[in-house]
Design a protein around this motif. Structure first.
Motif, PDB file in Angstrom:
ATOM      1  N   GLY A 152       0.814  -1.171  -0.092  1.00  0.00           N
ATOM      2  CA  GLY A 152      -0.044   0.003   0.074  1.00  0.00           C
ATOM      3  C   GLY A 152       0.797   1.117  -0.033  1.00  0.00           C
ATOM      4  N   ILE A 153       2.380   1.005  -0.013  1.00  0.00           N
ATOM      5  CA  ILE A 153       3.131   2.218   0.205  1.00  0.00           C
ATOM      6  C   ILE A 153       3.237   2.932  -1.445  1.00  0.00           C
ATOM      7  CG2 ILE A 153       5.419   3.072   0.402  1.00  0.00           C
ATOM      8  CD1 ILE A 153       5.667   1.001   2.530  1.00  0.00           C
ATOM      9  N   PRO A 154       2.915   4.138  -1.752  1.00  0.00           N
ATOM     10  CA  PRO A 154       3.098   4.606  -2.992  1.00  0.00           C
ATOM     11  C   PRO A 154       4.536   4.358  -3.398  1.00  0.00           C
ATOM     12  CG  PRO A 154       2.131   6.392  -1.652  1.00  0.00           C
ATOM     13  CD  PRO A 154       2.564   5.155  -0.687  1.00  0.00           C
ATOM     14  N   PHE A 155       4.601   3.686  -4.709  1.00  0.00           N
ATOM     15  CA  PHE A 155       5.990   3.402  -5.465  1.00  0.00           C
ATOM     16  C   PHE A 155       6.313   3.683  -6.716  1.00  0.00           C
ATOM     17  CE2 PHE A 155       2.623   0.577  -6.647  1.00  0.00           C
ATOM     18  CZ  PHE A 155       3.067   0.383  -8.084  1.00  0.00           C
ATOM     19  N   THR A 156       7.368   3.402  -7.080  1.00  0.00           N
ATOM     20  CA  THR A 156       7.915   3.513  -8.782  1.00  0.00           C
ATOM     21  C   THR A 156       9.000   2.318  -8.881  1.00  0.00           C
ATOM     22  OG1 THR A 156       7.962   6.142  -8.595  1.00  0.00           O
ATOM     23  CG2 THR A 156       9.104   4.987 -10.301  1.00  0.00           C
ATOM     24  N   ILE A 157       8.835   1.642  -9.891  1.00  0.00           N
ATOM     25  CA  ILE A 157       9.474   0.579 -10.229  1.00  0.00           C
ATOM     26  C   ILE A 157      10.543   1.027 -11.318  1.00  0.00           C
ATOM     27  CG2 ILE A 157       9.762  -1.920 -10.936  1.00  0.00           C
ATOM     28  CD1 ILE A 157       8.415  -1.503  -8.038  1.00  0.00           C
ATOM     29  N   LEU A 158      11.641   0.879 -10.915  1.00  0.00           N
ATOM     30  CA  LEU A 158      12.784   1.108 -12.173  1.00  0.00           C
ATOM     31  C   LEU A 158      13.358  -0.498 -12.709  1.00  0.00           C
ATOM     32  CD1 LEU A 158      14.786   4.066 -10.326  1.00  0.00           C
ATOM     33  CD2 LEU A 158      12.845   4.151 -11.891  1.00  0.00           C
ATOM     34  N   ARG A 159      12.890  -0.518 -13.372  1.00  0.00           N
ATOM     35  CA  ARG A 159      13.288  -2.014 -14.117  1.00  0.00           C
ATOM     36  C   ARG A 159      14.526  -1.679 -14.966  1.00  0.00           C
ATOM     37  NH1 ARG A 159       7.468  -4.723 -16.013  1.00  0.00           N
ATOM     38  NH2 ARG A 159       7.053  -5.584 -13.980  1.00  0.00           N
ATOM     39  N   ASN A 160      15.670  -1.786 -14.339  1.00  0.00           N
ATOM     40  CA  ASN A 160      17.030  -1.596 -14.875  1.00  0.00           C
ATOM     41  C   ASN A 160      17.608  -2.703 -15.767  1.00  0.00           C
ATOM     42  OD1 ASN A 160      17.402   0.664 -13.332  1.00  0.00           O
ATOM     43  ND2 ASN A 160      18.692   0.005 -11.923  1.00  0.00           N
ATOM     44  N   GLY A 161      17.627  -2.169 -17.126  1.00  0.00           N
ATOM     45  CA  GLY A 161      18.085  -3.384 -17.963  1.00  0.00           C
ATOM     46  C   GLY A 161      19.766  -3.776 -17.337  1.00  0.00           C
ATOM     47  N   TRP A 162      20.557  -4.507 -18.400  1.00  0.00           N
ATOM     48  CA  TRP A 162      21.786  -4.861 -18.059  1.00  0.00           C
ATOM     49  C   TRP A 162      22.776  -3.578 -17.939  1.00  0.00           C
ATOM     50  CZ3 TRP A 162      21.634  -9.158 -16.486  1.00  0.00           C
ATOM     51  CH2 TRP A 162      22.442 -10.191 -16.291  1.00  0.00           C
ATOM     52  N   TYR A 163      23.606  -3.668 -16.942  1.00  0.00           N
ATOM     53  CA  TYR A 163      24.741  -2.697 -16.915  1.00  0.00           C
ATOM     54  C   TYR A 163      25.833  -3.222 -17.788  1.00  0.00           C
ATOM     55  CZ  TYR A 163      22.687  -1.863 -12.045  1.00  0.00           C
ATOM     56  OH  TYR A 163      21.879  -1.427 -11.116  1.00  0.00           O
ATOM     57  N   THR A 164      26.256  -2.176 -18.438  1.00  0.00           N
ATOM     58  CA  THR A 164      27.307  -2.098 -19.519  1.00  0.00           C
ATOM     59  C   THR A 164      28.553  -2.909 -18.931  1.00  0.00           C
ATOM     60  OG1 THR A 164      26.523  -0.256 -20.669  1.00  0.00           O
ATOM     61  CG2 THR A 164      28.755  -1.121 -21.417  1.00  0.00           C
ATOM     62  N   GLU A 165      28.859  -2.249 -17.412  1.00  0.00           N
ATOM     63  CA  GLU A 165      29.944  -2.805 -16.849  1.00  0.00           C
ATOM     64  C   GLU A 165      30.098  -4.396 -16.598  1.00  0.00           C
ATOM     65  OE1 GLU A 165      29.336   1.572 -15.491  1.00  0.00           O
ATOM     66  OE2 GLU A 165      27.900  -0.079 -15.999  1.00  0.00           O
ATOM     67  N   ASN A 166      28.680  -5.105 -16.509  1.00  0.00           N
ATOM     68  CA  ASN A 166      28.668  -6.465 -16.574  1.00  0.00           C
ATOM     69  C   ASN A 166      29.705  -6.867 -17.734  1.00  0.00           C
ATOM     70  OD1 ASN A 166      26.921  -6.159 -14.468  1.00  0.00           O
ATOM     71  ND2 ASN A 166      25.268  -6.876 -15.652  1.00  0.00           N
TER      72      ASN A 166
END
Length: 282
Positions: free
Chosen positions: A127-141
């Motif tokens: 019930g907490i207001p939210f934002t989801i950041l679906r991060n893609g692959w890190y180039t550093e990987n």
């Protein structure tokens, strides 16, 4: 407003803290870390917050308005650890959670995705207001292996011709700060990926161009790649995971052309050439 960042001494967390300090007074930023002593150089208040110890989380989240929950790096334990944080945030009256998830977590075949799906569900159920950041692959990987590629004479992997829309940690940090300090993001889920989709052969070609050495891309069967990684000293389960994620990438799992990341940060994402230049040994 008080913004707290979990995992603040990690590579992404440090970037987020530094960028927040460019926008907000340090007094409004809290670093949540397992060892506050390791956060002394961040220049903000540091509080003990162990994902696995709910008592520390309850104390750490007191008075926090917005929480950036950077996903734990303990694969296999993350769902339970994140749930502890979400429950503590609800009990502490945290006003908003921003969570770093995985690109297309709702349908991603990556073995990493299930724990992210579980956390997204827990956040929504809280019930907490939210934002989801679906991060893609890190180039550093991948650029983290530039030195090994130069030493071995080839860049190896199992991603075939899969196009990977990666971005740098700095790009993802800027996105997190834009959401943490901006408005209009409540209830939204962002699919974040780089503007440029490249193959590992493209990466090898860029390494070759900048280093002046011929570094081809060598595509390996999944089991062979995992065995080589284990031979480098990686834990067997992690080595198998990396190889499987490459195979998923070969089937398009790390591709996205929505450009939501560059739209959110107000600039193009970091090009491959710049990321390789930063990774080359000096």
């Amino acid at each position: 407003m008080t913004i707290a960042v979990t995992g603040a001494t990690g590579q992404l967390g440090r970037l987020v803290i530094a960028r927040l300090k460019e926008t907000l007074p340090a007094s409004g930023i809290v670093a949540l870390v397992r060892s506050p002593a390791k956060a002394a150089d961040l220049g903000v208040e540091a509080r003990e917050a162990d994902y696995g110890n709910p008592e520390t989380l309850a104390r750490a989240l007191a008075g926090v308005d917005t929480l950036l929950l950077i996903s734990s790096n303990e694969i296999g334990q993350r769902a339970a650890q994140h749930r502890n944080v979400v429950n503590a945030a609800k009990a502490a009256g945290v006003g908003r959670i921003v969570y770093t998830s995985l690109l297309h977590a709702d349908r991603s075949p990556l073995s990493l995705a299930e724990e992210h799906r579980a956390t997204e569900a827990d956040i929504k159920a809280s019930g907490i207001p939210f934002t989801i950041l679906r991060n893609g692959w890190y180039t550093e990987n991948h650029t983290g292996s530039v030195g090994a590629a130069l030493a071995g004479g080839a860049f190896i992997g199992s991603a075939g011709d899969g196009r990977i829309s990666s971005a740098t940690r700095a790009d993802y940090a800027d996105a997190a700060v834009a959401v943490l300090t901006g408005t209009g993001h409540e209830g939204k889920t962002y699919e974040l990926a780089g503007d440029e989709a490249v193959t590992l052969a493209d990466l090898a070609a860029e390494i070759s161009r900048q280093s002046g050495k011929d570094i081809p891309y060598r595509n390996l069967p999944e089991a062979d790649y995992a065995a080589i990684l284990a031979g480098f000293g990686l834990p067997e389960a992690f080595a198998k995971g990396i190889a499987s994620w490459d195979v998923d990438a070969s089937r398009g799992a790390l591709f996205d052309d929505g450009r939501q990341l560059s739209a959110l940060i107000g600039r193009p994402t970091t090009p491959l050439s710049a990321a390789v230049a930063a990774a080359l040994p000096r």
